[in-house]
Design an enzyme around this catalytic site. Structure first.
Site, PDB file in Angstrom:
ATOM      1  N   ASP A   1      12.207   2.557  12.736  1.00 43.79           N
ATOM      2  CA  ASP A   1      10.777   2.575  13.038  1.00 43.79           C
ATOM      3  C   ASP A   1      10.466   3.321  14.338  1.00 43.79           C
ATOM      4  O   ASP A   1       9.381   3.861  14.499  1.00 43.79           O
ATOM      5  CB  ASP A   1      10.251   1.146  13.133  1.00 43.79           C
ATOM      6  CG  ASP A   1      10.171   0.498  11.753  1.00 43.79           C
ATOM      7  OD1 ASP A   1       9.913   1.232  10.779  1.00 43.79           O
ATOM      8  OD2 ASP A   1      10.384  -0.723  11.648  1.00 43.79           O
TER       9      ASP A   1
ATOM     10  N   LYS B   1      24.755  13.240  28.980  1.00 43.03           N
ATOM     11  CA  LYS B   1      25.066  11.818  28.816  1.00 43.03           C
ATOM     12  C   LYS B   1      24.449  10.997  29.951  1.00 43.03           C
ATOM     13  O   LYS B   1      24.613  11.343  31.126  1.00 43.03           O
ATOM     14  CB  LYS B   1      26.594  11.661  28.794  1.00 43.03           C
ATOM     15  CG  LYS B   1      27.036  10.279  28.442  1.00 43.03           C
ATOM     16  CD  LYS B   1      28.551  10.200  28.410  1.00 43.03           C
ATOM     17  CE  LYS B   1      28.986   8.754  28.402  1.00 43.03           C
ATOM     18  NZ  LYS B   1      30.415   8.621  28.648  1.00 43.03           N
TER      19      LYS B   1
ATOM     20  N   ASN C   1      20.891   1.371  12.493  1.00 48.07           N
ATOM     21  CA  ASN C   1      20.742   0.029  11.936  1.00 48.07           C
ATOM     22  C   ASN C   1      21.880  -0.229  10.959  1.00 48.07           C
ATOM     23  O   ASN C   1      22.701   0.657  10.710  1.00 48.07           O
ATOM     24  CB  ASN C   1      19.367  -0.160  11.283  1.00 48.07           C
ATOM     25  CG  ASN C   1      19.158   0.777  10.109  1.00 48.07           C
ATOM     26  OD1 ASN C   1      19.839   0.686   9.095  1.00 48.07           O
ATOM     27  ND2 ASN C   1      18.223   1.710  10.259  1.00 48.07           N
TER      28      ASN C   1
ATOM     29  N   LYS D   1       3.109  -5.349   2.255  1.00 49.12           N
ATOM     30  CA  LYS D   1       3.605  -3.967   2.339  1.00 49.12           C
ATOM     31  C   LYS D   1       3.252  -3.170   1.079  1.00 49.12           C
ATOM     32  O   LYS D   1       2.899  -1.988   1.151  1.00 49.12           O
ATOM     33  CB  LYS D   1       5.130  -3.996   2.485  1.00 49.12           C
ATOM     34  CG  LYS D   1       5.599  -3.383   3.750  1.00 49.12           C
ATOM     35  CD  LYS D   1       7.019  -3.734   4.079  1.00 49.12           C
ATOM     36  CE  LYS D   1       7.024  -4.515   5.383  1.00 49.12           C
ATOM     37  NZ  LYS D   1       8.356  -4.875   5.806  1.00 49.12           N
TER      38      LYS D   1
ATOM     39  N   PRO E   1       7.358   8.527  11.909  1.00 52.04           N
ATOM     40  CA  PRO E   1       6.419   8.583  10.771  1.00 52.04           C
ATOM     41  C   PRO E   1       6.846   7.586   9.692  1.00 52.04           C
ATOM     42  O   PRO E   1       8.042   7.374   9.503  1.00 52.04           O
ATOM     43  CB  PRO E   1       6.559  10.020  10.257  1.00 52.04           C
ATOM     44  CG  PRO E   1       7.857  10.520  10.806  1.00 52.04           C
ATOM     45  CD  PRO E   1       8.102   9.778  12.086  1.00 52.04           C
ATOM     46  N   ASP E   2       5.873   6.976   9.020  1.00 49.28           N
ATOM     47  CA  ASP E   2       6.195   6.122   7.873  1.00 49.28           C
ATOM     48  C   ASP E   2       6.230   7.031   6.639  1.00 49.28           C
ATOM     49  O   ASP E   2       5.202   7.482   6.144  1.00 49.28           O
ATOM     50  CB  ASP E   2       5.152   5.012   7.713  1.00 49.28           C
ATOM     51  CG  ASP E   2       5.598   4.003   6.655  1.00 49.28           C
ATOM     52  OD1 ASP E   2       6.045   4.430   5.559  1.00 49.28           O
ATOM     53  OD2 ASP E   2       5.527   2.794   6.929  1.00 49.28           O
ATOM     54  N   ILE E   3       7.442   7.328   6.184  1.00 49.63           N
ATOM     55  CA  ILE E   3       7.624   8.329   5.117  1.00 49.63           C
ATOM     56  C   ILE E   3       6.945   7.882   3.825  1.00 49.63           C
ATOM     57  O   ILE E   3       6.232   8.644   3.174  1.00 49.63           O
ATOM     58  CB  ILE E   3       9.132   8.568   4.876  1.00 49.63           C
ATOM     59  CG1 ILE E   3       9.827   8.943   6.188  1.00 49.63           C
ATOM     60  CG2 ILE E   3       9.342   9.643   3.815  1.00 49.63           C
ATOM     61  CD1 ILE E   3      11.350   8.932   6.119  1.00 49.63           C
TER      62      ILE E   3
ATOM     63  N   PHE F   1      11.247  -0.691  -0.601  1.00 51.17           N
ATOM     64  CA  PHE F   1      12.112  -1.853  -0.367  1.00 51.17           C
ATOM     65  C   PHE F   1      11.573  -2.584   0.860  1.00 51.17           C
ATOM     66  O   PHE F   1      10.982  -1.961   1.742  1.00 51.17           O
ATOM     67  CB  PHE F   1      13.559  -1.420  -0.103  1.00 51.17           C
ATOM     68  CG  PHE F   1      14.366  -1.258  -1.353  1.00 51.17           C
ATOM     69  CD1 PHE F   1      14.142  -0.190  -2.207  1.00 51.17           C
ATOM     70  CD2 PHE F   1      15.348  -2.183  -1.689  1.00 51.17           C
ATOM     71  CE1 PHE F   1      14.882  -0.029  -3.363  1.00 51.17           C
ATOM     72  CE2 PHE F   1      16.104  -2.035  -2.852  1.00 51.17           C
ATOM     73  CZ  PHE F   1      15.870  -0.961  -3.694  1.00 51.17           C
TER      74      PHE F   1
ATOM     75  N   LYS G   1       0.958   0.009   1.883  1.00 46.97           N
ATOM     76  CA  LYS G   1       1.520   1.356   1.723  1.00 46.97           C
ATOM     77  C   LYS G   1       1.128   1.993   0.386  1.00 46.97           C
ATOM     78  O   LYS G   1       1.553   3.098   0.076  1.00 46.97           O
ATOM     79  CB  LYS G   1       3.048   1.315   1.847  1.00 46.97           C
ATOM     80  CG  LYS G   1       3.540   0.797   3.195  1.00 46.97           C
ATOM     81  CD  LYS G   1       4.982   1.185   3.469  1.00 46.97           C
ATOM     82  CE  LYS G   1       5.482   0.468   4.717  1.00 46.97           C
ATOM     83  NZ  LYS G   1       6.697   1.038   5.275  1.00 46.97           N
TER      84      LYS G   1
HETATM   85  O1  C5P Z   1       7.565  -1.337   6.892  1.00 44.51           O
HETATM   86  P1  C5P Z   1       8.974  -1.432   6.452  1.00 44.51           P
HETATM   87  O2  C5P Z   1       9.910  -0.610   7.271  1.00 44.51           O
HETATM   88  O3  C5P Z   1       9.508  -2.825   6.287  1.00 44.51           O
HETATM   89  O4  C5P Z   1       8.923  -0.820   4.975  1.00 44.51           O
HETATM   90  C1  C5P Z   1      10.060  -0.673   4.224  1.00 44.51           C
HETATM   91  C2  C5P Z   1       9.869   0.424   3.215  1.00 44.51           C
HETATM   92  O5  C5P Z   1       9.227   1.545   3.791  1.00 44.51           O
HETATM   93  C3  C5P Z   1      11.183   0.917   2.707  1.00 44.51           C
HETATM   94  O6  C5P Z   1      11.019   1.318   1.356  1.00 44.51           O
HETATM   95  C4  C5P Z   1      11.470   2.090   3.635  1.00 44.51           C
HETATM   96  O7  C5P Z   1      12.322   3.036   2.982  1.00 44.51           O
HETATM   97  C5  C5P Z   1      10.099   2.657   3.889  1.00 44.51           C
HETATM   98  N1  C5P Z   1       9.912   3.225   5.249  1.00 44.51           N
HETATM   99  C6  C5P Z   1       9.613   4.562   5.400  1.00 44.51           C
HETATM  100  N2  C5P Z   1       9.412   5.110   6.642  1.00 44.51           N
HETATM  101  C7  C5P Z   1       9.482   4.335   7.734  1.00 44.51           C
HETATM  102  C8  C5P Z   1       9.763   2.962   7.603  1.00 44.51           C
HETATM  103  C9  C5P Z   1       9.975   2.449   6.365  1.00 44.51           C
HETATM  104  O8  C5P Z   1       9.545   5.282   4.388  1.00 44.51           O
HETATM  105  N3  C5P Z   1       9.283   4.879   8.926  1.00 44.51           N
END
Ligand code: C5P
Length: 404
Positions: A281, A291, A212, A339, A307-309, A325, A343
Site C-alpha cells: 500500500d 545505503k 510482505n 472492498k 496506486p490502487d491497481i 482478494f 473498488k
Molecule cells: O485494499 P486491499 O489491499 O485489502 O485490497 C486487496 C485487493 O486489491 C487485492 O485484490 C489486491 O490485489 C488489490 N490491490 C491493488 N492495488 C493496491 C492494493 C491492493 O490492486 N495498491
C-alpha cells in the site's frame, strides 16, 4: 478427481530422442494407472536413450519404432494405429520433432501417424533451455499452437546438461493431471485471463526494501487452474521463487508501480482480471541512492501511498470482469464486502490470515462474495481451492454475459 480419470482413453504415446525419455517410462505406468490404454511409438533416436522392451513391458503391447516393420504392419498397421488413438501424446517432444510436426513431414513412423490421425495432438517439449529459447523452436511452437496442438509445459529448473531454465519435461504426474483436467468441462475456452500474484517490493536504498509475506502460491495456482479450464493466461508476478505454470505467459515485476504499469497495459486485452497479488500500500517517498547508515538516532521513513491497481482497472472503459482478494485478520466478511463495493468488483475472495492459513501456507480457505451472494470454500490445499475458485468465477462470468 476420480482415481481413473482417463478411463478408456486410447493414448498413442510418441517418445522422441532426449534424456527426458527415461521419464516416459513412468508416464506410461501412470497413464495406465489412470485408466488409459497406451501404445508406444519410439523414434530411432529415442531408442538410444531407453530400450523398447521397457515400454513394451510397461504398456503391455509391442512397441513400434519403424514404418518398415513387416510383422508389426501385419498385426496392427500404422493407419489402423492412427485411427485407434483417441489422443496422440508426444513426450518428450524434441526440438527436431516439433520442427517435423510444424512442417507436416512424414519421414518416420511417428510423423506419419500424426498426419494419419484425426485424434487431438498434445506435445510435452523437453530440451536445453537455449534451444527452447531459439526463435526457430518458438516459431514452430506457435505454428503448432495455432493449429490447435496442445503444448504441455515445459517446466523450468535444472537440466540434465547442467543448465538452469525453461525446457524440462513436465513431471509425469503433472501431464496426467493436465490431460485429466482437459477431459472435464472447459468453461474458459477462448477466455483471456490476467492474473496478478505475489508480493511487491518497495526499495528503501540499494540493499533494503519493504515487502510482505505473500508467497504467490495462491495466484500461481489460480493461473494454473484457469489454464486447465481452457483460458489463455498472462501472469504478472511480483518477486517470488515459483515456476511459471505450464502454458502461462509471464511478466515479472518488483514494485507496485511496475505492477500497475504491466496490469494497466494488459487489462484492455483481457476478459477477466484476477488480482491475487498482495500489492504494497505504501512506498518510501524517495529511494536513497546510497545505503543508509546507522546514526544512533531513530530513523523516520516518509511513506506515500501506492496506486490502487484494482480500483484503477475498475475505472477503465470496457473493463474486464474483476475478481479481488482480501486478506484480513478481523471482521472478514464486513471488510471484504466493503472492498467489493468500494473498488467496484464483480467478485471478491476473502481469506482470514492466521498462523495456519493464508500467507506462506500451503492451505487456505476462502469466503467468496458477490453482489447478492456468498459461498464458503472450506480449507483445502491451494491447488484444489484454486480449481474451485476458477469454476465459481467462470459461473459468475457466464451469468454476467448472459444478462448484460
Ligand atoms: O485494499 P486491499 O489491499 O485489502 O485490497 C486487496 C485487493 O486489491 C487485492 O485484490 C489486491 O490485489 C488489490 N490491490 C491493488 N492495488 C493496491 C492494493 C491492493 O490492486 N495498491
Amino acid at each position: 478427481m476420480s482415481d481413473v480419470p482417463l478411463q478408456g482413453l486410447r493414448v498413442l504415446l510418441g517418445v522422441t530422442g532426449g534424456i527426458a525419455a527415461y521419464k516416459s517410462a513412468d508416464l506410461v505406468r501412470r497413464l495406465r494407472d489412470a485408466g488409459a490404454d497406451v501404445r508406444v511409438v519410439m523414434t530411432e533416436n529415442a531408442t538410444r536413450f531407453v530400450g523398447a522392451l521397457t515400454f513394451q513391458a510397461l504398456s503391455g503391447h509391442p512397441v513400434r519404432t519403424s514404418l518398415w516393420d513387416e510383422s508389426a504392419e501385419a498385426a496392427m498397421g500404422h493407419i489402423e494405429l492412427a485411427r485407434w488413438a483417441d489422443l496422440v501424446l508426444i513426450a518428450p517432444a524434441s526440438a527436431d520433432v516439433l520442427a517435423q510436426l510444424a512442417a507436416g513431414r512424414a519421414e518416420d513412423l511417428l510423423g506419419t501417424l500424426v498426419l494419419a490421425s484425426k485424434a487431438p495432438l498434445a506435445v510435452a517439449p523437453a530440451m536445453n533451455q537455449q534451444m527452447w529459447a531459439h526463435a526457430a523452436v518458438q516459431a514452430n511452437l506457435e505454428t503448432l499452437r495455432q493449429r490447435g496442438v496442445r503444448i504441455l509445459g515445459p517446466a523450468s529448473g535444472s537440466q540434465a546438461c547442467g543448465d538452469v531454465g525453461d525446457g524440462r519435461l513436465l513431471e509425469p504426474a503433472e501431464i496426467i493431471e493436465m490431460l485429466a483436467a482437459e477431459r472435464g468441462p472447459r468453461p474458459f475456452a477462448g477466455v483471456r485471463v490476467l492474473v496478478s500474484a505475489g508480493p511487491t517490493y518497495e526499495d528503501i536504498d540499494p540493499v533494503r526494501y519493504i515487502g510482505n509475506r505473500s508467497s504467490g502460491r495462491m495466484g500461481f495456482a489460480v493461473a494454473a487452474a484457469a489454464i486447465e479450464a481452457g483460458a489463455r493466461v498472462l501472469l504478472v508476478a511480483g518477486p517470488v521463487d515459483l515456476p511459471t505454470p505450464a502454458g502461462a505467459a509471464r511478466i515479472d515485476v518488483r514494485s507496485a508501480r511496475q505492477m500497475r504499469d504491466a496490469i494497466i497495459g494488459a487489462a484492455p486485452e483481457h476478459d477477466i482480471f484476477i488480482s491475487a497479488a498482495a500489492v504494497g500500500d505504501y512506498r518510501p517517498q524517495s529511494i536513497s541512492p546510497s545505503k543508509l547508515k546507522k546514526s544512533g538516532q531513530p530513523l523516520a521513513l516518509e511513506l506515500i501511498q501506492n496506486p490502487d491497481i484494482l480500483a484503477e482497472v475498475s475505472g477503465l472503459v470496457g473493463r474486464p470482469f474483476l475478481v479481488g482478494f482480501a486478506a484480513e485478520t478481523d471482521d472478514l466478511e464486513h471488510q471484504a464486502r466493503d472492498k467489493l463495493e468500494r473498488k467496484g468488483l464483480d467478485m471478491i475472495a476473502a481469506n482470514r490470515v492466521s498462523t495456519t492459513l493464508g500467507f506462506e501456507r500451503d492451505e487456505n480457505a476462502l469466503l467468496l462474495l458477490w453482489a447478492g451472494g456468498r459461498e464458503e470454500l472450506g480449507q483445502a490445499d491451494k491447488r484444489s481451492l484454486a480449481r474451485t475458485l476458477v469454476d465459481r468465477i467462470a459461473r459468475r462470468y457466464a451469468a454476467g454475459l448472459a444478462a448484460p
